[in-house]
Design an enzyme around this catalytic site. Structure first.
Site, PDB file in Angstrom:
ATOM      1  N   HIS A 161     -21.248  46.855 -83.705  1.00 38.92           N
ATOM      2  CA  HIS A 161     -21.557  46.806 -82.236  1.00 38.92           C
ATOM      3  C   HIS A 161     -20.802  45.735 -81.385  1.00 38.92           C
ATOM      4  O   HIS A 161     -20.772  46.010 -80.279  1.00 38.92           O
ATOM      5  CB  HIS A 161     -23.159  46.414 -82.285  1.00 38.92           C
ATOM      6  CG  HIS A 161     -24.116  47.390 -82.965  1.00 38.92           C
ATOM      7  ND1 HIS A 161     -23.821  48.771 -83.332  1.00 38.92           N
ATOM      8  CD2 HIS A 161     -25.271  47.036 -83.502  1.00 38.92           C
ATOM      9  CE1 HIS A 161     -24.771  49.123 -84.011  1.00 38.92           C
ATOM     10  NE2 HIS A 161     -25.669  48.106 -83.991  1.00 38.92           N
ATOM     11  N   GLU A 162     -20.678  44.790 -81.846  1.00 37.58           N
ATOM     12  CA  GLU A 162     -20.108  43.687 -81.104  1.00 37.58           C
ATOM     13  C   GLU A 162     -18.405  43.895 -80.936  1.00 37.58           C
ATOM     14  O   GLU A 162     -17.858  43.869 -79.651  1.00 37.58           O
ATOM     15  CB  GLU A 162     -20.066  42.280 -81.976  1.00 37.58           C
ATOM     16  CG  GLU A 162     -21.445  41.637 -82.257  1.00 37.58           C
ATOM     17  CD  GLU A 162     -21.907  42.475 -83.480  1.00 37.58           C
ATOM     18  OE1 GLU A 162     -23.002  41.604 -83.761  1.00 37.58           O
ATOM     19  OE2 GLU A 162     -21.519  43.235 -83.989  1.00 37.58           O
ATOM     20  N   VAL A 188     -10.916  52.348 -62.426  1.00 39.71           N
ATOM     21  CA  VAL A 188     -10.942  53.268 -63.541  1.00 39.71           C
ATOM     22  C   VAL A 188     -11.080  54.658 -63.065  1.00 39.71           C
ATOM     23  O   VAL A 188     -12.183  55.019 -62.269  1.00 39.71           O
ATOM     24  CB  VAL A 188     -11.908  52.807 -64.638  1.00 39.71           C
ATOM     25  CG1 VAL A 188     -13.126  53.088 -64.465  1.00 39.71           C
ATOM     26  CG2 VAL A 188     -11.262  53.421 -66.006  1.00 39.71           C
ATOM     27  N   GLU A 189     -10.249  55.564 -63.382  1.00 41.95           N
ATOM     28  CA  GLU A 189     -10.545  57.184 -63.333  1.00 41.95           C
ATOM     29  C   GLU A 189     -11.807  57.482 -64.264  1.00 41.95           C
ATOM     30  O   GLU A 189     -11.686  57.235 -65.303  1.00 41.95           O
ATOM     31  CB  GLU A 189      -9.622  57.925 -63.428  1.00 41.95           C
ATOM     32  CG  GLU A 189      -9.625  59.310 -62.966  1.00 41.95           C
ATOM     33  CD  GLU A 189     -10.037  60.238 -63.785  1.00 41.95           C
ATOM     34  OE1 GLU A 189     -11.139  60.948 -63.123  1.00 41.95           O
ATOM     35  OE2 GLU A 189      -9.776  60.125 -64.871  1.00 41.95           O
ATOM     36  N   SER A 190     -12.927  57.851 -63.605  1.00 45.56           N
ATOM     37  CA  SER A 190     -13.973  58.218 -64.584  1.00 45.56           C
ATOM     38  C   SER A 190     -14.058  59.322 -65.518  1.00 45.56           C
ATOM     39  O   SER A 190     -14.545  59.103 -66.504  1.00 45.56           O
ATOM     40  CB  SER A 190     -15.310  58.378 -63.549  1.00 45.56           C
ATOM     41  OG  SER A 190     -14.982  59.549 -62.747  1.00 45.56           O
ATOM     42  N   ASP A 192     -24.858  54.792 -84.949  1.00 43.13           N
ATOM     43  CA  ASP A 192     -25.075  54.085 -84.053  1.00 43.13           C
ATOM     44  C   ASP A 192     -25.362  54.539 -82.590  1.00 43.13           C
ATOM     45  O   ASP A 192     -24.305  55.155 -82.016  1.00 43.13           O
ATOM     46  CB  ASP A 192     -24.469  52.766 -84.175  1.00 43.13           C
ATOM     47  CG  ASP A 192     -24.551  52.029 -85.452  1.00 43.13           C
ATOM     48  OD1 ASP A 192     -25.670  51.967 -85.713  1.00 43.13           O
ATOM     49  OD2 ASP A 192     -23.634  51.471 -85.964  1.00 43.13           O
ATOM     50  N   CYS A 230     -21.428  53.211 -88.064  1.00 40.94           N
ATOM     51  CA  CYS A 230     -21.307  51.915 -88.778  1.00 40.94           C
ATOM     52  C   CYS A 230     -20.129  52.015 -89.320  1.00 40.94           C
ATOM     53  O   CYS A 230     -19.971  52.968 -90.436  1.00 40.94           O
ATOM     54  CB  CYS A 230     -22.500  51.824 -89.756  1.00 40.94           C
ATOM     55  SG  CYS A 230     -22.363  50.409 -90.765  1.00 40.94           S
TER      56      CYS A 230
END
Length: 153
Positions: free
Chosen positions: A92-93, A73-75, A58, A51
Site C-alpha cells: 500500500h505504501e 495532468v491529462e485526466s 487490495d 498484494c
C-alpha cells in the site's frame, strides 16, 4: 483538436489498459491559469492493486490534490495509469507514495498531497498519506473527507 492537445497520444483515441505502471504513459497539458492559486482534486474510489506476497487483490479510495504551476495532468492518462495497478504487486505504501511521486515528476506542481485509504484485509485497514510540503498559504483546500474504516459494532 487544439494545439494544446496535439502532442497527446491517448486522448480521443482507443487505448488499452497498460499492463503495469511502468508501461503507463502519463501526459500533461498547459495550465490555462498559471498565475492563479488553485487546487485540482482527483478522486479514485475504486483503486485496485495486488498484494506482492499473496497476489490477493487490495482496494483503496485514493484522493490526489495538487496545486499546478505550468502543467495539468491529462485526466484520461491518469485514469489509465491508475488502472495499470490492477495487476501490479506492491505494498500500500509503495503504491500510494509512488503515484504521488510520479505525478510530481511529470508536473513539478507547487504542491501535491495524496491520501490512500485502503480497505481492510485481515481486519486492519492501512491508510497512507504523503505530501510534498505544507500547503501554500491562502489556498482554499477542502478536507479529503474520506471516512475512516469503522468495522462492525
Amino acid at each position: 483538436m487544439s494545439h494544446y492537445t496535439d502532442a497527446l497520444t491517448q486522448l480521443g483515441a482507443n487505448t488499452t489498459l497498460p499492463q503495469s505502471p511502468e508501461e503507463a504513459v502519463l501526459e500533461r497539458v498547459p495550465n490555462p491559469q498559471p498565475d492563479t492559486l488553485y487546487a485540482v482534486r482527483f478522486t479514485q474510489p475504486e483503486f485496485t492493486s495486488l498484494c506482492p506476497i499473496t497476489g490477493q487483490p487490495d482496494f483503496a479510495h485514493l484522493m490526489i490534490d495538487y496545486v499546478p504551476r505550468d502543467w495539468l495532468v491529462e485526466s484520461k492518462s491518469l485514469k489509465l495509469f491508475l488502472g495499470s495497478f490492477r495487476n501490479h504487486g506492491a505494498f500500500h505504501e509503495d503504491c500510494t507514495v509512488g503515484i504521488g511521486k510520479r505525478i510530481v515528476d511529470l508536473l513539478d506542481p507547487q504542491w501535491l498531497r495524496i491520501g490512500g485509504y485502503w480497505y481492510p484485509r485481515g481486519g486492519m485497514p492501512i491508510d497512507v498519506f504523503w505530501q510534498t510540503a505544507a500547503a501554500p498559504a491562502g489556498l482554499w483546500l477542502p478536507d479529503q473527507a474520506v471516512p475512516t474504516y469503522r468495522g462492525r459494532g
